[in-house]
Design an enzyme around this catalytic site. Sequence first.
Site, PDB file in Angstrom:
ATOM      1  N   ALA A 106       0.821  -1.097   0.097  1.00 24.57           N
ATOM      2  CA  ALA A 106      -0.007  -0.056   0.062  1.00 24.57           C
ATOM      3  C   ALA A 106       0.677   1.335  -0.011  1.00 24.57           C
ATOM      4  CB  ALA A 106      -0.968   0.162   1.012  1.00 24.57           C
ATOM      5  N   ALA A 107       1.976   1.197   0.634  1.00 24.88           N
ATOM      6  CA  ALA A 107       2.719   2.539   0.507  1.00 24.88           C
ATOM      7  C   ALA A 107       2.984   3.128  -0.478  1.00 24.88           C
ATOM      8  CB  ALA A 107       4.180   2.546   1.310  1.00 24.88           C
ATOM      9  N   PRO A 108       3.037   4.305  -1.005  1.00 24.23           N
ATOM     10  CA  PRO A 108       3.002   5.416   0.195  1.00 24.23           C
ATOM     11  C   PRO A 108       1.706   5.862   0.593  1.00 24.23           C
ATOM     12  CG  PRO A 108       3.491   6.538  -2.019  1.00 24.23           C
ATOM     13  CD  PRO A 108       3.252   4.871  -2.268  1.00 24.23           C
ATOM     14  N   GLY A 109       0.569   5.302  -0.283  1.00 22.31           N
ATOM     15  CA  GLY A 109      -1.066   5.749   0.369  1.00 22.31           C
ATOM     16  C   GLY A 109      -1.877   5.983  -0.881  1.00 22.31           C
ATOM     17  N   LYS A 111      -3.204   4.862  -3.709  1.00 20.52           N
ATOM     18  CA  LYS A 111      -4.135   3.942  -3.912  1.00 20.52           C
ATOM     19  C   LYS A 111      -5.286   3.656  -2.491  1.00 20.52           C
ATOM     20  CE  LYS A 111      -1.843   2.123  -7.870  1.00 20.52           C
ATOM     21  NZ  LYS A 111      -0.561   3.030  -7.614  1.00 20.52           N
ATOM     22  N   GLU A 129       1.887  -2.748   4.410  1.00 23.37           N
ATOM     23  CA  GLU A 129       3.173  -2.513   3.767  1.00 23.37           C
ATOM     24  C   GLU A 129       4.307  -3.077   4.554  1.00 23.37           C
ATOM     25  OE1 GLU A 129       6.287  -1.484   1.764  1.00 23.37           O
ATOM     26  OE2 GLU A 129       4.262  -0.802   0.967  1.00 23.37           O
ATOM     27  N   ARG A 134       8.298   2.827   5.321  1.00 24.33           N
ATOM     28  CA  ARG A 134       7.073   3.117   4.231  1.00 24.33           C
ATOM     29  C   ARG A 134       5.708   2.747   4.940  1.00 24.33           C
ATOM     30  NH1 ARG A 134       7.855   3.517  -1.142  1.00 24.33           N
ATOM     31  NH2 ARG A 134       6.046   2.224  -1.501  1.00 24.33           N
ATOM     32  N   ASP A 174      -1.167  -3.937  -5.894  1.00 24.69           N
ATOM     33  CA  ASP A 174      -0.051  -3.000  -6.600  1.00 24.69           C
ATOM     34  C   ASP A 174       1.291  -3.573  -6.288  1.00 24.69           C
ATOM     35  OD1 ASP A 174       0.515  -0.952  -8.245  1.00 24.69           O
ATOM     36  OD2 ASP A 174       1.152   0.455  -6.666  1.00 24.69           O
ATOM     37  N   CYS A 227       3.651  -0.650 -12.562  1.00 20.57           N
ATOM     38  CA  CYS A 227       3.979   0.552 -13.290  1.00 20.57           C
ATOM     39  C   CYS A 227       5.099   0.039 -14.371  1.00 20.57           C
ATOM     40  CB  CYS A 227       4.304   1.609 -12.335  1.00 20.57           C
ATOM     41  SG  CYS A 227       5.638   1.292 -11.467  1.00 20.57           S
TER      42      CYS A 227
END
Length: 442
Positions: A106-109, A111, A129, A134, A174, A227
């Site tokens: 999840a970091a940095p947040g 999404k 995370e 982080r 992610d 990404c």
Amino acid sequence: MINLPQDFEKRMKSQLGDEFNEFLASFEDGKIFALRLCEDADDSIFPGALSPVAWCPTGFYYEESLKPGSHPYHEAGVYYIQDASAMLPAEMLDVNPGDIVLDLCAAPGGKSTQLGKKLKGEGLLVSNEIIPSRSKILSENIERMGISNCIVTNEAPEDLSKKLPEFFDKILVDAPCSGEGMFRKNPDAMNEWSLDNVKMCADRQDYILDEAVKMLKSGGTIVYSTCTFSPEEDEECMERFLSRYSDFMLTKQERLWPHKVKGEGHFSAVLQHKGNSDTSADDIYVNPKKKGKASPADEALSLFKKFSKDVFEKDYINNLLSDKIPVLFGDQLYILPKEAPSLKGIKVVRPGLHLGTIKKDRFEPSHALALLCKPQFVKNNVSFSADSKEIRDYIWGQALFTENKNEGWTLVCVDNFSIGWGKLTKGQLKNHYPKGLRKVLQ
């Protein structure tokens, strides 16, 4: 002309064919800037400076000259600065109020806060995370954006899956990746790229998805995103997943190319479990409240309620605490949604909404509570304009003066967006903006 790694350039030529030159030219374009607005804001906060992101209804592009990161609205959680393409996965997960949701990496947040806003305070979000430093940044962003029903954890996927089997309706993965989609935005990422790193990332992504499956309820949904442009980490990752799990189907798959959209490179896919039973995670929910002697958490909650009578409108507190579970960590009081699991054995960074601190026989409200509140729910509130000296002095940690005659805890706002607490005595507003957040805004 940008110097891409030779192996990357060779692969992209093969992958894109006639589109390669157009793709290559996109690296000469300037950086793309975007932000995502909270539910109480619209593009009028910066008149004429924002333009919409096609795939996210709350997403907007802006020009670099706007500098929203140095604006008081940023400190008030009015928006989250985020790459436009990175807004796609949370939209594809289709979260609704009441869902039980996991953001596994999840970091940095960005999404997580997007998912949290979609829940509208109902249901539960667990934002995990693995890297401790982080996870703290993640927790800070959850607080800044006023997400009330989120638990932030710091666990490896295989450890979390053992504690929360078949618990979540929807999971976002992610995944850590080779970062090819960020080469234009962060050229330094090219120095870490190699074919071996792509292979390592692909193996790690398979492992993370395997752990995510263990935590998904029957009939649930996983959205997988990266990404990167690498087929090994994207389309082929989905093929490998489906070969391992015949009870899933790929219902949607989308890739954003920087030469086709206004944003960086991103891949996102929806994996839907076909459903085969009426499994339930009720057995790992927080234990129901026991009858008898009040716990320390219950006693702390009583102190908060006493404090609230003078500060909040009655109906607001009743709604805030409805079906919530008090949790006391040392002298810090939190509340959890009724859907929360047992936290025993889980590394927790933020156990729900932080209400405040117990100080002997009194209660001091948290910054998180201020950012959650709206001024109409707080009896004493004062608002300053975003371009005022007062709001910049407040963020810097200075005391303020006001004509407000109502003494006591006061919600400080910037253009009616809450930003923190002050305590008013004889016209002077003592500053309670957290010392760790104080800064001089340009």
